[in-house]
Scaffold this motif. Structure first.
Motif, PDB file in Angstrom:
ATOM      1  N   ALA A 249     -65.611  10.450 -13.850  1.00 32.69           N
ATOM      2  CA  ALA A 249     -65.390  11.019 -15.177  1.00 32.69           C
ATOM      3  C   ALA A 249     -66.415  10.474 -16.160  1.00 32.69           C
ATOM      4  N   GLY A 250     -66.800  11.330 -17.113  1.00 31.80           N
ATOM      5  CA  GLY A 250     -67.721  10.892 -18.148  1.00 31.80           C
ATOM      6  C   GLY A 250     -69.092  11.516 -18.030  1.00 31.80           C
ATOM      7  N   ARG A 251     -69.946  11.114 -18.942  1.00 26.67           N
ATOM      8  CA  ARG A 251     -71.302  11.639 -18.999  1.00 26.67           C
ATOM      9  C   ARG A 251     -72.270  10.734 -18.236  1.00 26.67           C
ATOM     10  N   HIS A 252     -73.528  11.067 -18.326  1.00 33.10           N
ATOM     11  CA  HIS A 252     -74.582  10.382 -17.580  1.00 33.10           C
ATOM     12  C   HIS A 252     -74.566   8.870 -17.806  1.00 33.10           C
ATOM     13  N   ALA A 253     -74.330   8.447 -19.037  1.00 33.88           N
ATOM     14  CA  ALA A 253     -74.373   7.017 -19.356  1.00 33.88           C
ATOM     15  C   ALA A 253     -73.022   6.335 -19.233  1.00 33.88           C
ATOM     16  N   THR A 254     -71.950   7.119 -19.099  1.00 34.18           N
ATOM     17  CA  THR A 254     -70.611   6.527 -19.094  1.00 34.18           C
ATOM     18  C   THR A 254     -70.433   5.560 -17.934  1.00 34.18           C
ATOM     19  N   MET A 255     -70.820   5.981 -16.735  1.00 31.34           N
ATOM     20  CA  MET A 255     -70.635   5.123 -15.566  1.00 31.34           C
ATOM     21  C   MET A 255     -71.527   3.885 -15.607  1.00 31.34           C
ATOM     22  N   ALA A 256     -72.601   3.947 -16.395  1.00 32.55           N
ATOM     23  CA  ALA A 256     -73.507   2.801 -16.521  1.00 32.55           C
ATOM     24  C   ALA A 256     -73.026   1.804 -17.564  1.00 32.55           C
ATOM     25  N   GLY A 257     -71.872   2.097 -18.181  1.00 38.46           N
ATOM     26  CA  GLY A 257     -71.284   1.143 -19.109  1.00 38.46           C
ATOM     27  C   GLY A 257     -71.215   1.579 -20.551  1.00 38.46           C
ATOM     28  N   THR A 274     -64.176   3.097 -26.060  1.00 37.60           N
ATOM     29  CA  THR A 274     -63.233   4.209 -25.915  1.00 37.60           C
ATOM     30  C   THR A 274     -62.896   4.486 -24.453  1.00 37.60           C
ATOM     31  N   PHE A 275     -63.927   4.590 -23.617  1.00 35.07           N
ATOM     32  CA  PHE A 275     -63.726   4.910 -22.197  1.00 35.07           C
ATOM     33  C   PHE A 275     -64.387   3.833 -21.324  1.00 35.07           C
ATOM     34  N   ILE A 276     -63.764   2.686 -21.228  1.00 34.96           N
ATOM     35  CA  ILE A 276     -64.359   1.601 -20.436  1.00 34.96           C
ATOM     36  C   ILE A 276     -64.098   1.760 -18.940  1.00 34.96           C
ATOM     37  N   GLU A 277     -63.106   2.573 -18.578  1.00 34.14           N
ATOM     38  CA  GLU A 277     -62.634   2.608 -17.190  1.00 34.14           C
ATOM     39  C   GLU A 277     -63.685   3.080 -16.175  1.00 34.14           C
ATOM     40  N   LEU A 303     -61.989  -6.631  -8.740  1.00 32.82           N
ATOM     41  CA  LEU A 303     -60.786  -5.882  -9.095  1.00 32.82           C
ATOM     42  C   LEU A 303     -59.820  -5.801  -7.913  1.00 32.82           C
ATOM     43  N   SER A 304     -58.562  -5.933  -8.214  1.00 31.70           N
ATOM     44  CA  SER A 304     -57.518  -5.799  -7.198  1.00 31.70           C
ATOM     45  C   SER A 304     -57.116  -4.333  -7.078  1.00 31.70           C
ATOM     46  N   GLU A 305     -56.289  -4.038  -6.079  1.00 31.77           N
ATOM     47  CA  GLU A 305     -55.773  -2.676  -5.920  1.00 31.77           C
ATOM     48  C   GLU A 305     -54.997  -2.257  -7.170  1.00 31.77           C
ATOM     49  N   ALA A 306     -54.239  -3.193  -7.718  1.00 33.51           N
ATOM     50  CA  ALA A 306     -53.468  -2.899  -8.935  1.00 33.51           C
ATOM     51  C   ALA A 306     -54.396  -2.612 -10.115  1.00 33.51           C
ATOM     52  N   ASP A 307     -55.500  -3.362 -10.206  1.00 35.73           N
ATOM     53  CA  ASP A 307     -56.480  -3.124 -11.274  1.00 35.73           C
ATOM     54  C   ASP A 307     -57.071  -1.724 -11.153  1.00 35.73           C
ATOM     55  N   LEU A 308     -57.437  -1.347  -9.936  1.00 35.44           N
ATOM     56  CA  LEU A 308     -58.037  -0.031  -9.713  1.00 35.44           C
ATOM     57  C   LEU A 308     -57.043   1.087 -10.022  1.00 35.44           C
ATOM     58  N   LEU A 309     -55.800   0.888  -9.652  1.00 34.73           N
ATOM     59  CA  LEU A 309     -54.770   1.889  -9.960  1.00 34.73           C
ATOM     60  C   LEU A 309     -54.610   2.059 -11.466  1.00 34.73           C
ATOM     61  N   ARG A 310     -54.650   0.959 -12.184  1.00 34.84           N
ATOM     62  CA  ARG A 310     -54.515   1.020 -13.642  1.00 34.84           C
ATOM     63  C   ARG A 310     -55.711   1.746 -14.265  1.00 34.84           C
ATOM     64  N   LEU A 311     -56.914   1.411 -13.813  1.00 35.85           N
ATOM     65  CA  LEU A 311     -58.123   2.013 -14.377  1.00 35.85           C
ATOM     66  C   LEU A 311     -58.232   3.498 -14.040  1.00 35.85           C
ATOM     67  N   THR A 312     -58.001   3.840 -12.785  1.00 34.87           N
ATOM     68  CA  THR A 312     -58.109   5.250 -12.390  1.00 34.87           C
ATOM     69  C   THR A 312     -56.976   6.078 -12.998  1.00 34.87           C
ATOM     70  N   GLY A 313     -55.821   5.464 -13.165  1.00 33.89           N
ATOM     71  CA  GLY A 313     -54.718   6.159 -13.829  1.00 33.89           C
ATOM     72  C   GLY A 313     -55.054   6.486 -15.270  1.00 33.89           C
ATOM     73  N   ALA A 314     -55.721   5.555 -15.942  1.00 31.67           N
ATOM     74  CA  ALA A 314     -56.132   5.788 -17.329  1.00 31.67           C
ATOM     75  C   ALA A 314     -57.168   6.910 -17.409  1.00 31.67           C
ATOM     76  N   ALA A 318     -56.646  10.675 -19.357  1.00 25.55           N
ATOM     77  CA  ALA A 318     -57.536  11.080 -20.453  1.00 25.55           C
ATOM     78  C   ALA A 318     -58.365  12.316 -20.103  1.00 25.55           C
ATOM     79  N   GLU A 319     -57.929  13.070 -19.112  1.00 23.80           N
ATOM     80  CA  GLU A 319     -58.693  14.230 -18.627  1.00 23.80           C
ATOM     81  C   GLU A 319     -59.114  15.168 -19.759  1.00 23.80           C
ATOM     82  N   ALA A 320     -58.202  15.491 -20.642  1.00 24.22           N
ATOM     83  CA  ALA A 320     -58.507  16.433 -21.728  1.00 24.22           C
ATOM     84  C   ALA A 320     -59.592  15.882 -22.649  1.00 24.22           C
ATOM     85  N   ARG A 321     -59.594  14.586 -22.863  1.00 24.77           N
ATOM     86  CA  ARG A 321     -60.600  13.974 -23.740  1.00 24.77           C
ATOM     87  C   ARG A 321     -61.973  13.945 -23.073  1.00 24.77           C
TER      88      ARG A 321
END
Length: 380
Positions: A249-257, A274-277, A303-314, A318-321
């Motif tokens: 999710a995100g634009r070209h620079a989003t995944m780079a931080g 806004t979108f750190i995940e 990151l733990s499995e729980a951390d990844l679940l929290r981040l990917t869930g977020a 936020a799909e609409a955003r």
């Protein structure tokens, strides 16, 4: 045995972007490089991206020049970056900076790079300015570091490549340059790419295909990017290359931080996060792959499995955003292919979701759900 990791910064990005104002916790490629626990030049290097200001020109193992806007628009300078990387792998420069020019001195000084002050020589009438002359060049020192600290010979036994944007394409170019070099073609290569984008007119074979020397290829692609001229490349890999591609999710620079709402310049201090995940998830898997490929890193997320679940869930929540990003462009114009991002599968243009199949692990390719954590397990 020496594992060499080469980090290619994206267009306009450089090694100092670990503290760039648009990235709340540093741009990913420069951050990974800064966190490498090994010896610079012997075990890792970071290469500034095209259009980033040529701040490394004094240190390169090959001669380059200031391309300015053509670096940003067309990638000028990346061929020299690749030649520099080839020379670093071989541990031998083909050019040395023995004296700085006034222009180069001023550029480095203005950028805050540590450098000696200008020496004024002669009387006021015959005054001359010495901008720095070295009896021992940077390149000579770096060559000696390579000779001293690479184990069992100068040529590394494995090369890892990490790159974002045109830096990702530079990874493709370097892997192919190595394949075509008799001294380097036997070296196994691993690639971790972040949204590799070559720019308009840059879809030649050496940028969109990879050979059998690439043993593993992992890449994340920005699902919500719509800027015209930002078609990313999913390279055609060789039979036997383990190829894993994921949408993010995100634009070209989003995944780079870059965690801003629009994936660009922050509008406020709060917008910076806004979108750190997406950046957290991609950084975690970049670190995971690098460690698996024999790299020692400091300050990893772990990151733990729980951390990844929290981040990917977020991210999913936020799909609409994220969809609002479709209306924003780095180049003022947007483009679509059947409502999706237009991408290049090898040299063929296709819709984003068309890139899937049994050649990929997982086979869902760019249709993989961010919530499907099992699809990432083989990266660990």
């Amino acid at each position: 045995m020496t594992v060499l990791t080469i980090f290619f910064c994206g267009t306009g990005s450089n090694k100092f972007d670990v503290t760039h104002e648009n990235f709340w916790d540093g741009e990913l490629v420069s951050t990974l490089a800064a966190n490498h626990a090994g010896r610079e030049f012997a075990e890792w290097i970071v290469v500034d991206g095209p259009g980033s200001g040529n701040l490394q020109a004094d240190d390169l193992f090959t001669k380059t020049k200031e391309y300015g806007l053509t670096g940003t628009l067309f990638g000028k300078g990346w061929e020299e970056n690749v030649r520099h990387a080839v020379n670093i792998i071989k541990g031998k420069c083909n050019w040395q900076r023995e004296q700085l020019t006034e222009q180069e001195y001023n550029r480095l000084k203005a950028a805050g790079i540590p450098i000696d002050d200008v020496k004024v020589e002669g009387s006021w009438f015959w005054r001359k300015y010495n901008y720095g002359e070295r009896s021992v060049t940077q390149q000579t020192l770096q060559e000696q570091i390579i000779k001293t600290f690479r184990k069992d010979g100068v040529i590394p036994t494995q090369v890892n490549l990490v790159g974002w944007s045109r830096g990702g394409i530079s990874c493709h170019m370097l892997a192919n340059a190595m394949l075509n070099d008799p001294q380097l073609k036997h070296i196994p290569v691993n690639v971790f790419a972040l949204d590799p984008v070559p720019g308009i007119g840059n879809f030649q074979d050496q940028r969109v295909r990879l050979g059998a020397n690439v043993k593993e290829y992992v890449a994340f692609f920005a699902r919500d990017e719509r800027s015209k001229g930002f078609s990313c490349v999913i390279p055609q890999t060789a039979v036997g290359t383990k190829t894993s591609i994921y949408p993010m999710a995100g634009r070209h620079a989003t995944m780079a931080g870059n965690a801003t709402a629009a994936g660009g310049v922050p509008t406020s201090s709060s917008d910076l996060k806004t979108f750190i995940e997406p950046g957290r998830v991609v950084r975690h898997f970049a670190e995971t792959c690098l460690k698996r490929w024999g790299v020692r890193l400091n300050k990893t997320l772990n990151l733990s499995e729980a951390d990844l679940l929290r981040l990917t869930g977020a991210i999913a929540s936020a799909e609409a955003r994220y969809k609002l990003m479709h209306k924003v462009s780095y180049t003022y114009f947007t483009e679509l292919d059947q409502g999706e991002r237009y991408v290049s599968l090898g040299s063929k243009g296709v819709p984003f979701s068309a890139v899937k199949g049994s050649i990929y692990t997982p086979a869902t390719g760019l249709t993989t759900s961010v919530l499907e954590l099992a699809a990432y397990k083989h990266l660990r």
